[in-house]
Design a protein around this motif. Structure first.
Motif, mmCIF file in Angstrom:
data_model
loop_
_atom_site.group_PDB
_atom_site.id
_atom_site.type_symbol
_atom_site.label_atom_id
_atom_site.label_comp_id
_atom_site.label_asym_id
_atom_site.label_seq_id
_atom_site.Cartn_x
_atom_site.Cartn_y
_atom_site.Cartn_z
ATOM 1 N N ASN A 72 -12.262 -23.600 -46.396
ATOM 2 C CA ASN A 72 -13.764 -23.146 -45.728
ATOM 3 C C ASN A 72 -14.509 -24.482 -45.452
ATOM 4 O OD1 ASN A 72 -13.558 -20.486 -46.214
ATOM 5 N ND2 ASN A 72 -14.048 -20.505 -48.472
ATOM 6 N N LYS A 75 -13.278 -25.389 -41.848
ATOM 7 C CA LYS A 75 -13.463 -24.358 -40.878
ATOM 8 C C LYS A 75 -13.729 -25.033 -39.619
ATOM 9 C CE LYS A 75 -17.435 -22.095 -42.320
ATOM 10 N NZ LYS A 75 -18.179 -20.944 -42.730
ATOM 11 N N ASN A 76 -14.393 -25.947 -39.565
ATOM 12 C CA ASN A 76 -15.106 -26.306 -38.079
ATOM 13 C C ASN A 76 -14.388 -27.321 -37.305
ATOM 14 O OD1 ASN A 76 -17.340 -24.502 -38.278
ATOM 15 N ND2 ASN A 76 -18.576 -25.778 -39.545
ATOM 16 N N TYR A 128 -8.177 -16.041 -43.652
ATOM 17 C CA TYR A 128 -9.299 -16.931 -43.232
ATOM 18 C C TYR A 128 -8.914 -18.062 -42.573
ATOM 19 C CZ TYR A 128 -13.274 -14.557 -45.531
ATOM 20 O OH TYR A 128 -14.064 -13.750 -45.730
ATOM 21 N N TYR A 132 -10.243 -18.696 -38.930
ATOM 22 C CA TYR A 132 -10.695 -20.193 -38.414
ATOM 23 C C TYR A 132 -10.073 -21.122 -37.615
ATOM 24 C CZ TYR A 132 -13.594 -19.398 -42.613
ATOM 25 O OH TYR A 132 -14.421 -18.878 -43.531
#
Length: 238
Positions: A72, A75-76, A128, A132
């Motif tokens: 998390n 994730k970018n 996830y 992502y």
């Protein structure tokens, strides 16, 4: 197929995991490197991040110290490779293995996963990671055999068998160190790696620098295998 040297040169990689990935204490020659830093140096990555954290688990047994939290937090980011490792601390705490959700990966939603179990945490992690990092080569590593009487670390077969099913369901490449003879307790956690007869994993869990030197080419080959499977022509760029 392309070799690890051909595949990894100039690529970016994110490595997530627990203390085996983080390599904070026992990798005395290259603290914090582990396999991530060695792959960066030996195979000439463009960039890498080793965001593994001591004590991180796949389930939420340890609160917020989870592998999914590392995913998390990044994730970018844009990475050619995302390599996930984790299971050690779930075994340490004897977390319930649990069962994967009985529906196709494409139909699963986060609410389906029981995060208090290893299986639920692993499916959530894959959900996830794939959400992502749609363009990345993603893979999952299951730990080598551990020589510790803590929790269920001595025999993690049940965790491994469920992980195999989940990896197959999610089409997730698996590096199964646990069943590789070179990483068996006899050959790794108990191995006398140096003249001083210091085992590769002196506490039966954490590899030292010699151990990471042995793990690195295996992880690099795993990454190359994922790339070659995703880009059979060999020349494509992620």
């Amino acid at each position: 197929p392309l070799t690890p040297e051909e595949v990894l040169a100039g690529k970016s990689a994110l490595f997530c995991g627990d203390s085996l990935c983080m390599a904070s204490t026992y990798d005395t020659e290259h603290q914090w490197w582990g396999w991530a830093g060695r792959i960066n140096k030996n195979y000439k990555l463009k960039s890498y991040k080793n965001v593994g954290v001591d004590g991180a688990s796949v389930s939420n047994v340890r609160g917020t110290n989870t592998i999914i939290a590392q995913v998390n937090n990044n994730k970018n980011g844009k990475f050619d490779f995302v390599i996930l490792e984790g299971s050690t601390n779930d075994g340490w705490d004897a977390v319930e293995v649990g069962k994967m959700v009985d529906k196709p990966a494409s139909e699963c939603v986060p609410g389906d996963f029981d995060l208090s179990t290893f299986a639920g945490g692993l499916e959530n992690l894959f959900y996830y990671a794939e959400k992502y990092f749609t363009d990345s080569c993603i893979g999952y590593m299951f730990n080598y055999q551990l020589n510790s009487g803590t929790g269920r670390m001595k025999d993690m077969t049940e965790y491994l068998e469920e992980a195999k099913k989940i990896c197959e369901k999610w089409n997730m490449p698996l590096l199964n160190l646990y069943e590789m003879e070179e990483f068996s307790v006899r050959n790794f956690a108990n191995k006398h790696a140096r003249a001083a007869e210091k085992p590769v994993a002196s506490d039966g869990i954490h590899a030292n620098s010699v151990g990471y030197d042995q793990l690195t080419p295996v992880v690099a080959q795993f990454m190359a295998d994922i790339w070659n499977a995703k880009y059979p022509g060999g020349g494509a760029e992620a």
